[in-house]
Design an enzyme around this catalytic site. Structure first.
Site: not given
Length: 147
Positions: A6-7, A45, A67, A121, A131
């Site tokens: 994740d970023g 990301e 994601d 999320h 995250d």
């Protein structure tokens, strides 16, 4: 090998962070980092899978979860066209983040990577961990700006 990435960015652009959870059997490793300089969410990301894949010391079969539809679509369909067009879009504009796309392409070439998209999320445990690592990277990057 499973990798979850994740970023994150504080402002877009702004300071950014990336995170990755690597799992091989019962072994896990967490990676994260940040950039104090102005960056974008898309760059973070992209950085997460790059740094995770570059960490692997030998060619591996990898299931990589992100994601980011930007990352997944870019690597699985858009990149072939960009490369053949000299890293220009169909509108003949330079591809954004071409430096990172090329670095990701190089990192992927050492491995057999299967790309998966997960909804962000949404309570996916490993995506939530990635995250949190990315947010930690943002926090540390922001702290470097103020110190």
């Amino acid at each position: 090998m499973e990798i979850y990435t994740d970023g994150a960015c504080s402002g877009n652009p702004g300071p950014g962070g990336w995170g990755a959870v690597l799992r091989y059997g019962h072994h896990e490793r967490e990676l994260y980092g940040g950039e104090s300089e102005t960056t974008t969410n898309n760059r973070m990301e992209l950085t997460a899978p790059i740094r995770a894949l570059e960490t692997l010391t030998r060619p591996s079969v990898v299931k990589l979860y992100t994601d980011s539809t930007y990352v997944r679509n870019g690597i699985t369909s858009w990149m072939i066209r960009w490369r053949s067009n000299g890293w220009l879009t169909s509108a003949k504009e330079p591809v954004k983040n071409a430096d990172l796309w090329q670095r990701l392409e190089a990192a992927v070439s050492r491995h057999q990577v299967e790309w998966h998209w997960v909804k962000g999320h949404a309570g996916h445990p490993e995506n939530e961990r990635a995250d949190k690592l990315a947010v930690r990277g943002v926090t540390e990057a922001r702290e470097r700006l103020t110190s």
